[in-house]
Design a protein around this motif. Structure first.
Motif: not given
Length: 269
Positions: A126-138
């Motif tokens: 959801l736009f710029n308010v969500s964790l992205d794949r790299e955030d989740v990976r970390a």
């Protein structure tokens, strides 16, 4: 008509909850008598109430006021980490102490861990308010569930949630993400156990308890999803600009006196 997914999606036609199971709408933004009435009419057992810019004690008081023998309301915080332009949301259940918005993501995860909260990733994509794949990976080892169906999102965005859940082995969850009363109970997570308290829901999430993510289908569901998405435009533009910059310091700002300077070294503002 409803649809559910574990790791895949299947059509189902039995909307009634199973014996010994619990239906949880895992993320709603509003709470009043009409919300409670609609949740009960839709056979929801638990609502997770996490309004924006509201401190935990106030959320707890309101959740307790609207809980009864038919419906449990669990207090939660959707914490905005990072800056306003690069904010990433985390949904935390089972907090024992307040956590402000606009702290670093690392500080938020560390604070949640100290409180043994259940940490969820809402609305990925959801736009710029969500964790992205790299955030989740970390942070995969610190995340207890990741949203695989959000009533406010488009199919492609929900598909990303399912992909991330499968890629990192993180259990899914679903919610209406209701900002409008009509959306309550459009999406829910059905656990295979009875849940009658906040502690039991936190335990189910932290333990990775089996669950199904279920959502309604048909024209009515599509219309409600479209209305929710349309509401997003107001909420993330003038609505929050007014609250953040014209109405004074928000109650969840890390510099607020309520936090007694505890987060000064990790605040982004």
């Amino acid at each position: 008509m409803t649809n559910h997914d574990d790791t895949t999606s299947k059509d189902v036609t039995a909307p009634s909850p199973s014996h010994g199971s619990t239906r949880v709408d895992m993320h709603v933004k509003l709470l009043d008598e009409r919300v409670v009435s609609r949740a009960k009419a839709r056979d929801i057992d638990v609502l997770v109430y996490a309004p924006h810019f509201t401190r935990l004690p106030a959320i707890r008081r309101k959740a307790a006021a609207f809980s009864d023998d038919e419906l449990l309301v669990v207090p939660a915080r959707e914490v905005f980490t990072g800056t306003w332009r690069q904010r990433r949301h985390l949904l935390a259940l089972g907090l024992s102490e307040p956590v402000p918005d606009f702290v670093t993501m690392e500080a938020a995860f560390a604070t949640f861990a100290r409180q043994e909260a259940a940490v969820l990733v809402p609305h990925p994509g959801l736009f710029n308010v969500s964790l992205d794949r790299e955030d989740v990976r970390a942070h995969a080892d610190e995340i207890h569930a990741l949203e695989t169906h959000n009533g406010k999102l488009f199919p492609s965005q929900n598909r990303l949630g399912r992909e991330l859940s499968a890629e990192f082995g993180i259990p899914g969850f679903g919610s209406s993400y209701a900002h409008l009363r009509g959306s309550i109970g459009e999406v829910w997570t059905e656990f295979d156990r009875e849940i009658t308290s906040e502690a039991e829901l936190v335990a189910a999430l932290r333990e990775g308890a089996p669950r199904r993510v279920i959502h309604r289908t048909g024209l009515g569901h599509r219309v409600r999803s479209a209305l929710e998405f349309a509401h997003l435009g107001y909420e993330n533009t003038w609505g929050k600009v007014d609250r953040l910059f014209l109405s004074g310091m928000e109650p969840t700002h890390p510099g607020h006196i309520a936090y007694d300077g505890k987060f000064d070294d990790v605040r982004e503002y």
